[in-house]
Each structure stands twice: as structure tokens, then as C-alpha cells.
Motif scaffolding. Structure first.
Motif, PDB file in Angstrom:
ATOM      1  N   TRP A 147       0.831  -1.201   0.000  1.00 48.39           N
ATOM      2  CA  TRP A 147       0.000   0.000   0.000  1.00 48.39           C
ATOM      3  C   TRP A 147       0.864   1.249   0.000  1.00 48.39           C
ATOM      4  O   TRP A 147       1.935   1.287   0.606  1.00 48.39           O
ATOM      5  CB  TRP A 147      -0.921   0.032   1.221  1.00 48.39           C
ATOM      6  N   ASN A 148       0.396   2.249  -0.724  1.00 46.78           N
ATOM      7  CA  ASN A 148       0.962   3.586  -0.632  1.00 46.78           C
ATOM      8  C   ASN A 148       0.337   4.213   0.613  1.00 46.78           C
ATOM      9  O   ASN A 148      -0.834   4.607   0.608  1.00 46.78           O
ATOM     10  CB  ASN A 148       0.610   4.392  -1.882  1.00 46.78           C
ATOM     11  N   TYR A 149       1.115   4.284   1.699  1.00 47.58           N
ATOM     12  CA  TYR A 149       0.526   4.640   2.990  1.00 47.58           C
ATOM     13  C   TYR A 149       0.059   6.085   3.056  1.00 47.58           C
ATOM     14  O   TYR A 149      -0.857   6.419   3.818  1.00 47.58           O
ATOM     15  CB  TYR A 149       1.505   4.318   4.118  1.00 47.58           C
ATOM     16  N   ALA A 150       0.660   6.962   2.270  1.00 49.12           N
ATOM     17  CA  ALA A 150       0.180   8.346   2.250  1.00 49.12           C
ATOM     18  C   ALA A 150      -1.247   8.393   1.708  1.00 49.12           C
ATOM     19  O   ALA A 150      -2.128   9.045   2.282  1.00 49.12           O
ATOM     20  CB  ALA A 150       1.105   9.205   1.407  1.00 49.12           C
ATOM     21  N   ARG A 151      -1.477   7.677   0.612  1.00 47.49           N
ATOM     22  CA  ARG A 151      -2.825   7.643   0.042  1.00 47.49           C
ATOM     23  C   ARG A 151      -3.780   6.845   0.923  1.00 47.49           C
ATOM     24  O   ARG A 151      -4.961   7.165   1.037  1.00 47.49           O
ATOM     25  CB  ARG A 151      -2.783   7.044  -1.362  1.00 47.49           C
ATOM     26  N   LEU A 152      -3.249   5.785   1.533  1.00 44.81           N
ATOM     27  CA  LEU A 152      -4.090   4.955   2.391  1.00 44.81           C
ATOM     28  C   LEU A 152      -4.606   5.755   3.587  1.00 44.81           C
ATOM     29  O   LEU A 152      -5.791   5.685   3.938  1.00 44.81           O
ATOM     30  CB  LEU A 152      -3.293   3.745   2.863  1.00 44.81           C
ATOM     31  N   LEU A 153      -3.736   6.546   4.185  1.00 41.19           N
ATOM     32  CA  LEU A 153      -4.140   7.350   5.329  1.00 41.19           C
ATOM     33  C   LEU A 153      -5.066   8.490   4.926  1.00 41.19           C
ATOM     34  O   LEU A 153      -5.970   8.874   5.670  1.00 41.19           O
ATOM     35  CB  LEU A 153      -2.900   7.902   6.045  1.00 41.19           C
ATOM     36  N   ALA A 154      -4.847   9.042   3.722  1.00 44.07           N
ATOM     37  CA  ALA A 154      -5.642  10.188   3.291  1.00 44.07           C
ATOM     38  C   ALA A 154      -7.028   9.779   2.807  1.00 44.07           C
ATOM     39  O   ALA A 154      -8.013  10.486   3.066  1.00 44.07           O
ATOM     40  CB  ALA A 154      -4.903  10.939   2.187  1.00 44.07           C
ATOM     41  N   HIS A 155      -7.106   8.643   2.102  1.00 47.33           N
ATOM     42  CA  HIS A 155      -8.370   8.295   1.457  1.00 47.33           C
ATOM     43  C   HIS A 155      -8.882   6.904   1.816  1.00 47.33           C
ATOM     44  O   HIS A 155      -9.956   6.507   1.347  1.00 47.33           O
ATOM     45  CB  HIS A 155      -8.225   8.391  -0.069  1.00 47.33           C
ATOM     46  N   GLY A 156      -8.134   6.151   2.608  1.00 48.94           N
ATOM     47  CA  GLY A 156      -8.556   4.803   2.920  1.00 48.94           C
ATOM     48  C   GLY A 156      -8.188   3.831   1.812  1.00 48.94           C
ATOM     49  O   GLY A 156      -7.605   4.204   0.783  1.00 48.94           O
ATOM     50  N   PRO A 157      -8.509   2.538   1.980  1.00 50.95           N
ATOM     51  CA  PRO A 157      -8.184   1.536   0.957  1.00 50.95           C
ATOM     52  C   PRO A 157      -8.859   1.861  -0.376  1.00 50.95           C
ATOM     53  O   PRO A 157     -10.067   2.116  -0.429  1.00 50.95           O
ATOM     54  CB  PRO A 157      -8.737   0.232   1.546  1.00 50.95           C
ATOM     55  N   SER A 158      -8.061   1.868  -1.433  1.00 51.59           N
ATOM     56  CA  SER A 158      -8.575   2.147  -2.776  1.00 51.59           C
ATOM     57  C   SER A 158      -7.607   1.576  -3.792  1.00 51.59           C
ATOM     58  O   SER A 158      -6.476   1.211  -3.463  1.00 51.59           O
ATOM     59  CB  SER A 158      -8.730   3.650  -3.000  1.00 51.59           C
ATOM     60  N   ARG A 159      -8.064   1.521  -5.021  1.00 55.38           N
ATOM     61  CA  ARG A 159      -7.172   1.022  -6.083  1.00 55.38           C
ATOM     62  C   ARG A 159      -5.974   1.937  -6.256  1.00 55.38           C
ATOM     63  O   ARG A 159      -4.874   1.482  -6.556  1.00 55.38           O
ATOM     64  CB  ARG A 159      -7.955   0.912  -7.397  1.00 55.38           C
ATOM     65  N   ASP A 160      -6.160   3.256  -6.061  1.00 54.12           N
ATOM     66  CA  ASP A 160      -5.047   4.189  -6.208  1.00 54.12           C
ATOM     67  C   ASP A 160      -3.986   3.981  -5.140  1.00 54.12           C
ATOM     68  O   ASP A 160      -2.812   4.291  -5.357  1.00 54.12           O
ATOM     69  CB  ASP A 160      -5.551   5.634  -6.157  1.00 54.12           C
ATOM     70  N   ALA A 161      -4.392   3.475  -3.983  1.00 57.31           N
ATOM     71  CA  ALA A 161      -3.440   3.270  -2.894  1.00 57.31           C
ATOM     72  C   ALA A 161      -2.733   1.920  -2.983  1.00 57.31           C
ATOM     73  O   ALA A 161      -1.748   1.691  -2.286  1.00 57.31           O
ATOM     74  CB  ALA A 161      -4.147   3.388  -1.546  1.00 57.31           C
ATOM     75  N   LEU A 162      -3.215   1.031  -3.824  1.00 58.41           N
ATOM     76  CA  LEU A 162      -2.642  -0.306  -3.942  1.00 58.41           C
ATOM     77  C   LEU A 162      -1.328  -0.266  -4.725  1.00 58.41           C
ATOM     78  O   LEU A 162      -1.237   0.382  -5.772  1.00 58.41           O
ATOM     79  CB  LEU A 162      -3.624  -1.238  -4.650  1.00 58.41           C
ATOM     80  N   VAL A 163      -0.323  -0.949  -4.230  1.00 57.22           N
ATOM     81  CA  VAL A 163       0.971  -1.078  -4.924  1.00 57.22           C
ATOM     82  C   VAL A 163       1.133  -2.535  -5.334  1.00 57.22           C
ATOM     83  O   VAL A 163       1.417  -3.396  -4.492  1.00 57.22           O
ATOM     84  CB  VAL A 163       2.136  -0.641  -4.020  1.00 57.22           C
ATOM     85  N   PRO A 164       0.949  -2.872  -6.610  1.00 57.78           N
ATOM     86  CA  PRO A 164       1.010  -4.271  -7.039  1.00 57.78           C
ATOM     87  C   PRO A 164       2.431  -4.808  -7.028  1.00 57.78           C
ATOM     88  O   PRO A 164       3.389  -4.090  -7.333  1.00 57.78           O
ATOM     89  CB  PRO A 164       0.450  -4.234  -8.458  1.00 57.78           C
ATOM     90  N   SER A 165       2.568  -6.066  -6.687  1.00 54.43           N
ATOM     91  CA  SER A 165       3.870  -6.720  -6.760  1.00 54.43           C
ATOM     92  C   SER A 165       4.164  -7.087  -8.214  1.00 54.43           C
ATOM     93  O   SER A 165       3.271  -7.070  -9.074  1.00 54.43           O
ATOM     94  CB  SER A 165       3.853  -7.996  -5.919  1.00 54.43           C
ATOM     95  N   PRO A 166       5.417  -7.454  -8.530  1.00 56.05           N
ATOM     96  CA  PRO A 166       5.722  -7.927  -9.885  1.00 56.05           C
ATOM     97  C   PRO A 166       4.866  -9.128 -10.287  1.00 56.05           C
ATOM     98  O   PRO A 166       4.473  -9.243 -11.451  1.00 56.05           O
ATOM     99  CB  PRO A 166       7.206  -8.290  -9.803  1.00 56.05           C
ATOM    100  N   VAL A 167       4.576 -10.025  -9.343  1.00 59.65           N
ATOM    101  CA  VAL A 167       3.749 -11.192  -9.660  1.00 59.65           C
ATOM    102  C   VAL A 167       2.326 -10.757  -9.990  1.00 59.65           C
ATOM    103  O   VAL A 167       1.710 -11.263 -10.933  1.00 59.65           O
ATOM    104  CB  VAL A 167       3.761 -12.195  -8.490  1.00 59.65           C
TER     105      VAL A 167
END
Length: 385
Positions: A147-167
Motif C-alpha cells: 500500500w501507498n501509505y500516504a494515500r491509504l491514510l488520506a483516502h482509505g483503501p482504494s485502487r489508487d493506494a494499492l501497490v502491485p507486486s511484480p507477480v
């Protein structure tokens, strides 16, 4: 609900092939990725490859095998070998990637597992960079998502806050992911792959969504069970893989060929002297490594004690490359015994106590008595003084 791994990227499920890797290859890169270093060969194979290709593959399985093993195309283009070994091993590995089974490349250190993994991904997907490097500290997020914690804290769980792994990216884009040194990853983190490989999906409970793998996705893992600090794979995870064992080179000639080719490639990028000037020293290094590794001299007459190290082909490549650098910068540009002696000593004597005894015994009972090796014997004695 299913989503793609990156909301801003093109959804590969709407297209017939994976997105092209359009990143330019830098001319000053010390070690270009395989898809850049061998772009001309890959393009020549693609242009003449008229065999069926699995979904989102850049080449057919036949062309992928040709890329790894080398050959000459109908138009005269020479494809250089990337792997010197049994053809059937490569064919089984390539065929595995064309199925729904993941591929586990297993072997002792130095058997080119990482090298083969990179070139397989480059030939199949055109991108070898979807990589997870396994260590004792690899977290589950490196395999699943973070997770991008800055976005997670500002807006809660969202697709924009998700950081996908290489897999996860490979799943959504229909590409080949790589996990290096799988057995170095903690067992509970390893098992996070099970759902991905069996169900071809990854739930994201925080969003009430999932990512489903699209056709073309597969995974290549490498592992060895010789080094310290490895973790056994669970039986559940091992069943998700088709295991291909990469053997050590069968003959001294094959190992000399491998070392010579790889050192030549590395040397060109470092502006080191040409390898042919040092083939005799390469043959000596390979002979020493093979005899100590096998515990017997090449003629089978003398049994030897083996040191604690693996003395792999990869280590021989490192020793010769270091010797070429010495020859270039502090010698006359020709690889000689004195240039490789210190590297051989460093590779053999890992345990200063036990390994030094093994090396001294080998030096005095084998090297000293071998015809034409007096210069190597003197150089090794000086290096160990």
C-alpha cells in the motif's frame, strides 16, 4: 469483482498480446536486461517464426528453445547459445511455461538458474524485469501487494493506494514473473503463492475485489538446497510447480566453453582483453574446480578431499573475469597463472581452517606434480604466502 493490477495501464485482456516493452536500452548500461542485450536475435527469431504461439507469447516454444540453445536461422542469422546443456532440459522448461504449471528451476549454486530464468522470461514475454528477489527478509507484500501509505491514510483503501507486486502485474498483463531464490524466502511467505498458482487469482479483501490471471501468465522460480539459510518448500507449494533440475556441466570441455562464452560477454562490457588469449588458464581453473568438486583427479587415480564451497561454474567465471581485469590493468593484457591464482585461492578457501588444509594437500600432491603446471603452482604458492 475482478480488476486489473494497475488502473492506469492498458488492460491486456482487451488485446491479443502483451504490451510491448518500449523502454529504450541505455548504451552505457553495465548489464543490460536480456531483452535489450539480445534484441536483434529476438527480433530475427520473431520475424521468421511461423509456428503456433501460446497466448501473449512473443515467440513459439520452438523459437524460445532455439533462442536459449542457439542455432542458425534460414536467412543465415546466427543465434548464440545462452545455455550450454541438455536440450531436453530446455524443452521441458519451455513446455512447462506453455501449460498452467509454474516452473521451478532447481540446482546447486552456479548452474545458471537465474540466467536461464531471465532469458526464458525475455523470450516468452519480452520483459524479464517482473522480478522478486528472495531473501530471508522478503515480506508477503513483495509477492502479493502493498500500500501507498500516504494515500491509504488520506483516502482509505482504494485502487489508487494499492501497490502491485511484480507477480500481481504479471497476472494482470499475461506475462512471466520471476521469483529468484525461492527457498530463501520464509516458508509462510512462500505459501502466499499457492492461491496464485492453483486458482490463478489473488483476492484483495480490503477492497472486496480480486485480480484474475489472464492467459499468458506464468511464473518461474529458482531454488537450491545446498547453501545455508534455505527453507524447504511445503508439499502444497511444490505440487504447484513442475521441477526441472539444471545439472552441472557434464564434461570439462562443456564447462570451459561456458566459462569462455560468459567471460567474453562480461569482458566486452568492461573493455577487458579478449578471452582467446587466456583459454589455457581457463582450462586450468575449470580443471581445479572440477577435481576438488568431484573429490577425484581427472584421470581417476587420486582421491581428493573437497572444500566447503561449491566451486561452481559461476565462481569459475568470476575468477577468470577478475584475472582478466588484473591482466588488463596491471599486466600485459594476457591472462596468466598469476592473474587467476588469488581468485582460485579465494574460491577454494572459504573456511580458513579446514579448507586451507584441503587446498595445501591438493597443491602439493596434484598441482606440483602435473606436467606444464609449474607456473600455476608457483603463482598459487605466492598467493597463499
Amino acid at each position: 469483482m475482478s480488476v486489473s493490477a494497475e488502473p492506469t495501464s492498458v488492460d491486456p485482456r482487451r488485446h491479443g498480446s502483451a504490451p510491448a516493452d518500449t523502454r529504450p536500452a541505455r548504451t552505457d548500461t553495465l548489464r543490460p536486461h536480456a531483452e535489450h542485450a539480445f534484441a536483434d536475435e529476438l527480433a530475427a527469431l520473431a520475424a521468421q517464426d511461423d509456428r503456433p504461439r501460446p497466448a501473449r507469447w512473443r515467440l513459439s516454444p520452438w523459437a524460445v528453445a532455439t533462442y536459449l540453445l542457439g542455432g542458425t536461422l534460414p536467412d543465415g542469422t546466427v543465434i548464440t547459445p545462452k545455455y550450454v546443456g541438455p536440450r531436453r532440459v530446455v524443452e521441458v522448461a519451455v513446455t512447462t511455461l506453455a501449460t498452467d504449471r509454474a516452473l521451478l528451476l532447481l540446482g546447486v549454486p552456479g548452474t545458471a538458474k537465474t540466467w536461464v530464468s531471465e532469458h526464458l522470461a525475455a523470450a516468452v514475454s519480452g520483459d524479464s524485469t517482473l522480478l522478486v528477489q528472495g531473501t530471508a527478509g522478503t515480506p508477503e507484500e513483495a509477492i502479493r501487494y502493498g500500500w501507498n501509505y500516504a494515500r491509504l491514510l488520506a483516502h482509505g483503501p482504494s485502487r489508487d493506494a494499492l501497490v502491485p507486486s511484480p507477480v500481481l502485474r504479471a497476472m494482470a498483463e499475461g506475462r512471466t514473473a520471476r521469483v529468484e531464490e525461492l527457498t530463501r524466502i520464509p516458508a509462510d511467505v512462500q505459501d502466499s503463492l499457492i492461491t496464485m498458482l492453483s486458482e490463478k487469482t489473488l483476492p484483495i479483501p480490503e477492497l472486496g475485489q480480486e485480480v484474475q490471471a489472464v492467459r499468458g501468465f506464468n511464473l518461474i522460480a529458482t531454488a537450491n538446497d545446498r547453501d545455508r539459510g534455505v527453507n524447504e518448500l511445503s508439499s502444497a507449494l511444490r505440487r504447484r510447480f513442475n521441477t526441472v533440475v539444471l545439472p552441472l556441466p557434464e564434461t570439462p570441455e562443456a564447462e570451459v566453453d561456458i566459462v569462455t562464452r560468459r567471460v567474453a560477454q562480461i569482458g566486452r562490457s568492461l573493455d577487458l582483453p579478449a578471452v582467446p588469449d587466456g583459454v589455457d588458464e581457463i582450462r586450468r581453473v575449470v580443471t581445479v574446480f572440477r577435481e576438488l568438486r568431484d573429490g577425484v583427479t581427472a584421470d581417476g587415480r587420486t582421491k581428493l578431499k573437497s572444500p566447503s564451497g561449491t566451486l561452481s561454474t559461476a565462481e569459475a567465471i568470476s575468477v577468470v573475469t577478475g584475472g582478466l581485469a588484473l591482466a588488463a590493468h596491471f599486466g600485459d593484457g594476457v591472462l596468466r597463472a598469476g592473474d587467476v591464482a588469488a581468485g582460485v585461492l579465494g574460491a577454494v578457501v572459504r573456511d580458513p581452517g579446514a579448507d586451507r588444509v584441503v587446498w595445501q594437500e591438493y597443491l602439493e600432491t596434484v598441482v606440483r606434480e602435473r606436467d606444464g603446471w609449474s607456473d600455476f603452482y608457483r603463482a598459487c604458492r605466492e598467493a597463499g604466502a
